[in-house]
Design a protein around this motif. Structure first.
Motif, PDB file in Angstrom:
ATOM      1  N   SER A   1       0.832  -1.199   0.000  1.00 54.35           N
ATOM      2  CA  SER A   1       0.000   0.000   0.000  1.00 54.35           C
ATOM      3  C   SER A   1       0.867   1.250   0.000  1.00 54.35           C
ATOM      4  O   SER A   1       0.565   2.235  -0.691  1.00 54.35           O
ATOM      5  CB  SER A   1      -0.913   0.004   1.233  1.00 54.35           C
ATOM      6  OG  SER A   1      -1.780  -1.111   1.228  1.00 54.35           O
TER       7      SER A   1
ATOM      8  N   HIS B   1       1.038   4.022  -2.918  1.00 53.77           N
ATOM      9  CA  HIS B   1       0.770   5.433  -2.628  1.00 53.77           C
ATOM     10  C   HIS B   1       1.963   6.320  -2.955  1.00 53.77           C
ATOM     11  O   HIS B   1       1.804   7.399  -3.536  1.00 53.77           O
ATOM     12  CB  HIS B   1       0.407   5.591  -1.156  1.00 53.77           C
ATOM     13  CG  HIS B   1       0.098   6.995  -0.755  1.00 53.77           C
ATOM     14  ND1 HIS B   1      -1.099   7.611  -1.054  1.00 53.77           N
ATOM     15  CD2 HIS B   1       0.836   7.930  -0.096  1.00 53.77           C
ATOM     16  CE1 HIS B   1      -1.090   8.845  -0.591  1.00 53.77           C
ATOM     17  NE2 HIS B   1       0.077   9.074  -0.011  1.00 53.77           N
TER      18      HIS B   1
ATOM     19  N   TYR C   1      -3.688   7.201   3.235  1.00 49.18           N
ATOM     20  CA  TYR C   1      -3.272   5.886   2.744  1.00 49.18           C
ATOM     21  C   TYR C   1      -4.443   4.918   2.590  1.00 49.18           C
ATOM     22  O   TYR C   1      -4.266   3.786   2.137  1.00 49.18           O
ATOM     23  CB  TYR C   1      -2.234   5.273   3.689  1.00 49.18           C
ATOM     24  CG  TYR C   1      -0.857   5.880   3.538  1.00 49.18           C
ATOM     25  CD1 TYR C   1       0.102   5.279   2.736  1.00 49.18           C
ATOM     26  CD2 TYR C   1      -0.524   7.063   4.180  1.00 49.18           C
ATOM     27  CE1 TYR C   1       1.364   5.835   2.583  1.00 49.18           C
ATOM     28  CE2 TYR C   1       0.727   7.632   4.038  1.00 49.18           C
ATOM     29  CZ  TYR C   1       1.670   7.011   3.241  1.00 49.18           C
ATOM     30  OH  TYR C   1       2.913   7.572   3.090  1.00 49.18           O
TER      31      TYR C   1
ATOM     32  N   SER D   1      -5.236   3.153  -0.828  1.00 47.59           N
ATOM     33  CA  SER D   1      -4.222   2.175  -1.221  1.00 47.59           C
ATOM     34  C   SER D   1      -4.347   0.901  -0.394  1.00 47.59           C
ATOM     35  O   SER D   1      -4.260  -0.208  -0.930  1.00 47.59           O
ATOM     36  CB  SER D   1      -2.814   2.773  -1.049  1.00 47.59           C
ATOM     37  OG  SER D   1      -2.623   3.867  -1.912  1.00 47.59           O
ATOM     38  N   VAL D   2      -4.578   1.039   0.920  1.00 52.83           N
ATOM     39  CA  VAL D   2      -4.753  -0.135   1.771  1.00 52.83           C
ATOM     40  C   VAL D   2      -5.977  -0.921   1.349  1.00 52.83           C
ATOM     41  O   VAL D   2      -5.991  -2.164   1.379  1.00 52.83           O
ATOM     42  CB  VAL D   2      -4.863   0.295   3.250  1.00 52.83           C
ATOM     43  CG1 VAL D   2      -5.203  -0.899   4.138  1.00 52.83           C
ATOM     44  CG2 VAL D   2      -3.564   0.934   3.727  1.00 52.83           C
TER      45      VAL D   2
END
Length: 479
Positions: A119, A123, A291, A294-295
């Motif tokens: 992730s 990012h 974030y 992305s996670v």
């Protein structure tokens, strides 16, 4: 027996009867495991006892549903109930830890760490590259662009605690995928104190310039100043990633607060749900809003279909940890660890850092002339379950080791307090003093074989049984 205990006992009896009809060896092994856990002093720092409701939640038809994707955005139809389960688990996780975002799909701690790593790469590396190239997704890239992006991914640097200083395999150990996917540099501890040297860490980070700075541990018996780790990460432009798999329960239970709580300082936090959090075996990721998207791509980025029945059990564990009783438990875990450490030291056992601030104690057993493997085995013969572990600059390496790691979460769950843990320290010391290494056939010092003085193992078993019988595991559950 209470009505609850009677009901649960009946459920498990019937369940094992059904299992036994299909494969009796599995039913027998399941019964034997409960017997073994009830009859031994479980001191492995990464183990605990999940509640019966948490255990029961995993044995349902939620196991039968595929649900790749995220809540409301699945690659399979008919996931509305899984959506509810995932939403509830994530809600409890956010509220429990005060996090902006929670992702509860990872199957394990290593999976959670991989989601965190990829992730951060997505990012920090992928998204800027796509923007620069005018592409929406990697599918829009030319083969040449994609090769450049892949090369850029593989050139990134990670900096984490070394294995012998107390770090985890996933913090850049060469034999782990983290040590293969990143250029890696480890930070250690002060050779005299065994504590993190933040000034040296900063100097090393300035020189190495990592993309990711990893904080957290699996065998470091002290607390971490996450505010200082944040300052170091900011100075070198790194993303601060915290692996709190071991001490998540102490964060949830408000034992670690202020600068010792990683949530306000880290960009991404990964953890397990078992260990000190006392939930099912599994993982989760917490992140800032920056974030989160992305996670959220953990599946299909590095995960397969989420285990819906385990996510349901995570929801129960998070809900349990939000109760006041869990805060009392977490504080008792830390208090018991201090008692255990003090009990060992006053009896002559050498401890890394001369004590503990968290839930674990790391013994250096070399003063007894033993390797960690010999000590671990002798203790197991005596009814004390531990695991060998490296100590800083360990001459015996990661297999035989010079240390043994022990922790208080599991026995605290059984009701052990200060008096019981002082007795445990006595039993451990008696076994170590009574254990003698056996030389190899060539006469060289042995690293695996040992003998225990006559009667010590049996006496330790008997003393342990008294402690365990007074603090039963799953009282009222009869199989």
């Amino acid at each position: 027996m209470s009505d609850f205990a009677s009901t649960v006992s009946g459920i498990y009896q019937q369940t094992l009867s059904v299992i036994e009809a299909v494969e009796p060896r599995i039913a027998a092994a399941t019964r034997a495991e409960l017997t073994d856990q009830r009859g031994s002093l479980k001191l492995i720092a990464s183990e605990n006892y999940a509640s019966l409701p948490v255990l029961l939640t995993m044995g349902t038809w939620l196991s039968d549903k595929y649900a790749e994707g995220t809540s409301g955005h699945r690659f399979y139809a008919g996931c509305q109930n899984v959506d509810t389960v995932e939403d509830v688990a994530a809600e409890h996780a956010r509220e429990l830890f005060g996090a902006e975002y929670a992702y509860v799909q990872p199957h394990s701690g290593i999976d959670a760490n991989l989601v965190a790593y990829w992730s951060i790469l997505a990012h920090r590396i992928e998204s800027p590259a796509l923007e620069r190239l005018g592409a929406k997704t990697v599918n829009d890239l030319s083969e040449e662009d994609w090769e450049d992006l892949r090369a850029t991914f593989n050139a990134q640097k990670v900096m984490g605690m070394s294995l012998d200083a107390g770090g985890h395999l996933t913090h850049g150990f060469r034999h782990n995928i983290s040590g293969k996917m990143f250029r890696q540099h480890s930070y250690g501890t002060n050779p005299e104190t065994g504590l993190i040297d933040y000034d040296k860490l900063l100097a090393d980070a300035r020189e190495f310039q990592p993309l990711i700075l990893v904080a957290g541990y699996s065998a470091y018996p002290r607390r971490v100043n996450f505010a200082r780790m944040r300052e170091i990460a900011d100075e070198v432009g790194a993303t601060l990633f915290v692996d709190m798999a071991h001490f998540a329960g102490l964060v949830a239970g408000k034992v670690f607060t202020g600068e010792e709580n990683p949530i306000p300082y880290a960009d991404v936090v990964a953890s397990t749900t078992h260990k000190s959090l006392r939930g099912p075996r599994g993982g989760f990721v917490l992140a800032t809003k920056e974030y989160a998207s992305s996670v959220d791509r953990g599946c299909p980025m590095v995960l397969g279909g989420p285990l819906s029945h385990v996510m349901a059990a995570k929801a129960l564990a998070f809900a349990e940890a939000r109760q006041q009783s869990f805060q009392v438990y977490a504080q008792q875990v830390a208090d018991n660890a201090k008692v255990l450490a003090e009990g060992l030291m006053k009896r002559g056992v050498k401890l890394v850092t001369d004590g503990t601030d968290n839930h674990l104690v790391l013994m250096d057993v070399s003063s007894f002339g033993l390797t960690g493997r010999q000590a671990e085995s002798a203790l197991l013969d005596s009814g004390v379950v531990t695991n060998r572990n490296s100590v800083p600059n360990d001459p015996n390496g990661a297999w035989y080791t010079s240390g043994v790691r022990i922790g208080t979460p599991a026995l605290t769950s059984r009701g052990f307090g200060a008096a019981e843990f002082d007795k445990v320290a006595e039993l451990i010391t008696d076994v170590l003093k009574a254990t003698t290494p056996v030389a190899t056939a060539a006469g060289a010092p042995g690293k695996a074989k040992y003998t225990i003085a006559d009667g010590v193992a049996a006496r330790t078993h008997a003393a342990a049984s008294e402690l365990l019988d007074a603090n039963p595991l799953y009282p009222g559950l009869e199989l």
